[in-house]
Design an enzyme around this catalytic site. Structure first.
Site, mmCIF file in Angstrom:
data_model
loop_
_atom_site.group_PDB
_atom_site.id
_atom_site.type_symbol
_atom_site.label_atom_id
_atom_site.label_comp_id
_atom_site.label_asym_id
_atom_site.label_seq_id
_atom_site.Cartn_x
_atom_site.Cartn_y
_atom_site.Cartn_z
ATOM 1 N N SER A 124 79.986 38.239 -71.632
ATOM 2 C CA SER A 124 78.554 38.056 -71.398
ATOM 3 C C SER A 124 77.789 38.297 -72.692
ATOM 4 O O SER A 124 78.221 39.091 -73.538
ATOM 5 C CB SER A 124 78.109 39.083 -70.352
ATOM 6 O OG SER A 124 76.705 39.201 -70.330
ATOM 7 N N TYR A 148 77.632 48.219 -66.932
ATOM 8 C CA TYR A 148 78.165 46.856 -66.771
ATOM 9 C C TYR A 148 78.520 46.263 -68.139
ATOM 10 O O TYR A 148 79.616 45.744 -68.350
ATOM 11 C CB TYR A 148 77.140 45.965 -66.051
ATOM 12 C CG TYR A 148 77.490 44.500 -66.140
ATOM 13 C CD1 TYR A 148 78.556 43.981 -65.418
ATOM 14 C CD2 TYR A 148 76.784 43.629 -66.979
ATOM 15 C CE1 TYR A 148 78.913 42.635 -65.526
ATOM 16 C CE2 TYR A 148 77.128 42.295 -67.091
ATOM 17 C CZ TYR A 148 78.195 41.798 -66.365
ATOM 18 O OH TYR A 148 78.543 40.476 -66.478
ATOM 19 N N LYS A 152 82.245 45.005 -70.068
ATOM 20 C CA LYS A 152 82.540 43.731 -70.741
ATOM 21 C C LYS A 152 83.019 43.975 -72.169
ATOM 22 O O LYS A 152 83.963 43.342 -72.636
ATOM 23 C CB LYS A 152 81.300 42.826 -70.742
ATOM 24 C CG LYS A 152 80.898 42.332 -69.356
ATOM 25 C CD LYS A 152 81.939 41.401 -68.767
ATOM 26 C CE LYS A 152 81.639 41.007 -67.341
ATOM 27 N NZ LYS A 152 82.748 40.327 -66.666
HETATM 28 P P1 NAD Z 1 80.261 36.476 -58.436
HETATM 29 O O1 NAD Z 1 80.051 37.853 -57.913
HETATM 30 O O2 NAD Z 1 79.689 35.338 -57.691
HETATM 31 O O3 NAD Z 1 81.835 36.213 -58.630
HETATM 32 C C1 NAD Z 1 82.758 37.250 -58.867
HETATM 33 C C2 NAD Z 1 83.847 37.131 -57.828
HETATM 34 O O4 NAD Z 1 84.830 38.131 -58.051
HETATM 35 C C3 NAD Z 1 83.329 37.327 -56.393
HETATM 36 O O5 NAD Z 1 83.779 36.250 -55.596
HETATM 37 C C4 NAD Z 1 83.949 38.646 -55.950
HETATM 38 O O6 NAD Z 1 84.224 38.656 -54.565
HETATM 39 C C5 NAD Z 1 85.206 38.683 -56.799
HETATM 40 N N1 NAD Z 1 85.730 40.025 -57.089
HETATM 41 C C6 NAD Z 1 85.078 41.098 -57.585
HETATM 42 N N2 NAD Z 1 85.928 42.109 -57.784
HETATM 43 C C7 NAD Z 1 87.158 41.676 -57.410
HETATM 44 C C8 NAD Z 1 88.452 42.257 -57.380
HETATM 45 N N3 NAD Z 1 88.662 43.499 -57.797
HETATM 46 N N4 NAD Z 1 89.480 41.510 -56.911
HETATM 47 C C9 NAD Z 1 89.282 40.241 -56.482
HETATM 48 N N5 NAD Z 1 88.086 39.640 -56.502
HETATM 49 C C10 NAD Z 1 87.042 40.353 -56.957
HETATM 50 O O7 NAD Z 1 79.763 36.462 -59.960
HETATM 51 P P2 NAD Z 1 79.594 35.255 -60.975
HETATM 52 O O8 NAD Z 1 78.157 35.119 -61.281
HETATM 53 O O9 NAD Z 1 80.373 34.081 -60.523
HETATM 54 O O10 NAD Z 1 80.281 35.910 -62.253
HETATM 55 C C11 NAD Z 1 81.646 35.709 -62.560
HETATM 56 C C12 NAD Z 1 82.001 36.531 -63.786
HETATM 57 O O11 NAD Z 1 81.134 36.140 -64.863
HETATM 58 C C13 NAD Z 1 81.815 38.028 -63.626
HETATM 59 O O12 NAD Z 1 82.865 38.677 -64.304
HETATM 60 C C14 NAD Z 1 80.502 38.310 -64.308
HETATM 61 O O13 NAD Z 1 80.431 39.607 -64.822
HETATM 62 C C15 NAD Z 1 80.517 37.278 -65.424
HETATM 63 N N6 NAD Z 1 79.164 36.916 -65.891
HETATM 64 C C16 NAD Z 1 78.241 36.485 -64.995
HETATM 65 C C17 NAD Z 1 76.961 36.167 -65.433
HETATM 66 C C18 NAD Z 1 75.896 35.744 -64.462
HETATM 67 O O14 NAD Z 1 74.711 35.863 -64.804
HETATM 68 N N7 NAD Z 1 76.224 35.235 -63.281
HETATM 69 C C19 NAD Z 1 76.642 36.273 -66.794
HETATM 70 C C20 NAD Z 1 77.620 36.703 -67.680
HETATM 71 C C21 NAD Z 1 78.902 37.032 -67.210
HETATM 72 C C1 WQD Z 2 65.682 36.888 -66.821
HETATM 73 C C2 WQD Z 2 64.230 37.114 -67.208
HETATM 74 C C3 WQD Z 2 63.411 39.306 -66.630
HETATM 75 C C4 WQD Z 2 63.757 38.736 -62.283
HETATM 76 C C5 WQD Z 2 71.165 39.379 -66.554
HETATM 77 C C6 WQD Z 2 72.128 40.427 -67.057
HETATM 78 C C7 WQD Z 2 73.047 39.831 -68.072
HETATM 79 C C8 WQD Z 2 73.733 38.576 -67.521
HETATM 80 C C9 WQD Z 2 72.763 37.617 -66.919
HETATM 81 C C10 WQD Z 2 75.841 39.146 -66.587
HETATM 82 C C11 WQD Z 2 63.959 38.497 -67.809
HETATM 83 C C12 WQD Z 2 62.689 38.245 -65.834
HETATM 84 C C13 WQD Z 2 63.797 38.585 -63.650
HETATM 85 C C14 WQD Z 2 62.501 38.811 -61.628
HETATM 86 C C15 WQD Z 2 61.413 38.540 -63.759
HETATM 87 N N1 WQD Z 2 74.630 38.895 -66.466
HETATM 88 N N2 WQD Z 2 62.640 38.482 -64.377
HETATM 89 N N3 WQD Z 2 61.378 38.691 -62.394
HETATM 90 O O1 WQD Z 2 68.270 40.149 -67.430
HETATM 91 O O2 WQD Z 2 68.468 38.072 -68.871
HETATM 92 O O3 WQD Z 2 70.427 38.889 -67.653
HETATM 93 O O4 WQD Z 2 71.920 38.298 -65.989
HETATM 94 O O5 WQD Z 2 76.477 39.315 -67.583
HETATM 95 O O6 WQD Z 2 73.971 40.819 -68.424
HETATM 96 O O7 WQD Z 2 71.389 41.494 -67.641
HETATM 97 O O8 WQD Z 2 68.618 37.858 -66.373
HETATM 98 O O9 WQD Z 2 67.642 36.621 -64.494
HETATM 99 O O10 WQD Z 2 67.645 39.150 -64.436
HETATM 100 O O11 WQD Z 2 66.141 37.969 -66.020
HETATM 101 O O12 WQD Z 2 60.356 38.440 -64.396
HETATM 102 O O13 WQD Z 2 62.418 38.967 -60.389
HETATM 103 O O14 WQD Z 2 63.446 37.074 -66.011
HETATM 104 O O15 WQD Z 2 62.543 40.330 -67.018
HETATM 105 O O16 WQD Z 2 62.970 38.336 -68.784
HETATM 106 P P1 WQD Z 2 68.836 38.829 -67.646
HETATM 107 P P2 WQD Z 2 67.530 37.896 -65.223
#
Ligand code: NAD
Ligand code: WQD
Length: 337
Positions: A124, A148, A152
């Site tokens: 991330s 979190y 990562k």
């Molecule tokens: P998500 O929660 O929709 O998907 C994660 C999946 O992993 C879920 O289906 C959950 O049931 C499963 N899971 C969790 N722990 C588990 C375990 N121990 N064993 C088996 N399954 C398990 O999330 P997502 O948005 O699809 O994110 C996927 C990955 O990408 C995550 O690792 C997340 O940290 C990373 N990521 C997400 C974002 C984002 O904003 N969505 C941003 C950066 C990184």
């Molecule tokens: C985006 C912008 C908020 C909600 C997060 C995690 C990051 C990554 C992606 C996993 C910001 C603003 C938000 C609301 C708002 N995840 N906001 N009202 O914080 O950039 O990233 O998700 O790795 O680690 O921190 O994403 O969508 O929460 O926020 O004004 O109800 O929207 O302040 O500027 P963020 P976000």
């Protein structure tokens, strides 16, 4: 030969299953459904017309992993499984360390036992911590500011050490920026439990009438209109990035980090306005105080993914809004309907 996708029933995982199958890969999914529904995988099968072999198991369970590796010829793994809510990780740090770190260690131990040494990991942009310069480039200093983010960063270090110790590995650390959007079919999309923490699901739930108004967290940032700026990326573009990373990993050895973003910044109010324009639905909002820990702006330099993986994002904000809305409108209660 198959690709094992951990967390494949989740938001990014389900979209990646589709793009992997479209690219000709067979996929096997392990997911404990902690934050997802197996309906997402049924819909993946409906969209692609190809089967997804699914194991409802926890990735921390090494016996379950061994069974999967015995029953399938796995050539590489895409590792999505993990917990991802920043605020929850502050309240429940041990749960985050236990899930995210232990599941990765169990996974790479079993991969090693079966001599499978290709892994694509969901990292991330959060690993850049509080950056002083934009856009973010892979070689910049790293640092995390919440549990979190630390999971990562630790996992990136664990996988890097693994490669240092055994150069037969190929590790792709994919640093996602802000994934939004949904598959064009409107059949799969993001289905957060409870009130969404992230901006786009919050907006789309206001649009569908489940929430009253958007709370904009601060309008005094040093940005174009005072609201926070992020690099939103269509989840289908992100999914295609995983196909490219697997193509690369199958042909190479090494350990590399790649930013997956568009390189464009969009503010909260710009995203809100784009959503209104794309859908014709009004999104009322109020300005609230800043959310602690939020930076002014975050956006990627994604040149390395282009040069090394041959990947660039192709969808813009309008399509991200249209596709999110199609999913939300057709599935107001997510997979519960
Ligand atoms: P998500 O929660 O929709 O998907 C994660 C999946 O992993 C879920 O289906 C959950 O049931 C499963 N899971 C969790 N722990 C588990 C375990 N121990 N064993 C088996 N399954 C398990 O999330 P997502 O948005 O699809 O994110 C996927 C990955 O990408 C995550 O690792 C997340 O940290 C990373 N990521 C997400 C974002 C984002 O904003 N969505 C941003 C950066 C990184
Ligand atoms: C985006 C912008 C908020 C909600 C997060 C995690 C990051 C990554 C992606 C996993 C910001 C603003 C938000 C609301 C708002 N995840 N906001 N009202 O914080 O950039 O990233 O998700 O790795 O680690 O921190 O994403 O969508 O929460 O926020 O004004 O109800 O929207 O302040 O500027 P963020 P976000």
């Amino acid at each position: 030969m198959s690709i094992l996708i951990t967390g494949g029933a989740g938001f990014i995982g389900s979209h990646t299953c589709i793009e992997m199958q479209n690219a000709g890969y067979d996929v096997v999914v392990i997911d404990n459904l902690d934050n997802s529904s197996s309906k997402s995988l049924e819909r993946v099968e409906k969209i692609t017309g190809k089967p997804v072999k699914f194991y409802k198991e926890d990735v921390r369970n090494k016996e379950a992993l061994r069974k999967i590796f015995k029953e399938n010829e796995i050539e590489a793994v895409i590792h999505f499984a993990g917990l991802k809510a920043v605020g929850e990780s502050v309240r429940e740090p041990i749960m985050y360390y236990d899930n995210n770190l232990i599941n990765t260690i169990s996974l790479v131990e079993v991969m090693t036992e079966f001599n499978v040494k290709k892994i694509v990991f969901s990292s991330s942009a959060t690993v850049y911590g509080v950056a002083t310069q934009m856009p973010l480039v892979e070689g910049m200093p790293l640092g995390a500011i919440n549990p979190y983010g630390r999971t990562k960063l630790f996992i990136e270090n664990i996988l890097t050490d693994l490669f240092t110790a055994d150069n037969d590995w190929c590790v792709a650390l994919l640093r996602y920026f802000n994934p939004i959007g949904a598959h064009k079919s409107g059949l799969i999309g993001e289905d957060p439990k409870g009130i969404p923490n992230n901006l786009m699901p919050y907006i789309s739930q206001v649009a569908v009438g489940k929430l009253e108004k958007l709370h904009v967290f601060g309008n005094d940032y040093k940005t174009v209109d005072g609201t926070g700026v992020r690099d939103y990326i269509h989840v289908v573009d992100l999914a295609v990035g995983h196909v490219k990373a697997i193509d690369w990993a199958l042909k190479n050895k090494g350990c590399e980090a790649f930013n997956l973003g568009t390189g464009n910044g969009t503010s909260v109010l710009q995203l809100r306005d784009a959503f209104v324009k794309a859908t014709g639905v009004e999104i009322p909002y109020v300005i609230d105080p800043r959310r602690p820990g939020d930076p002014d702006e975050v956006y990627a330099n994604a040149d390395k993914a282009k040069t090394v993986l041959g990947w660039t994002a192709k969808y813009g904000i309008d399509e991200m809004c249209e596709d999110t809305w199609r999913w939300q409108k057709n599935n107001p209660n997510g997979y519960e309907d």
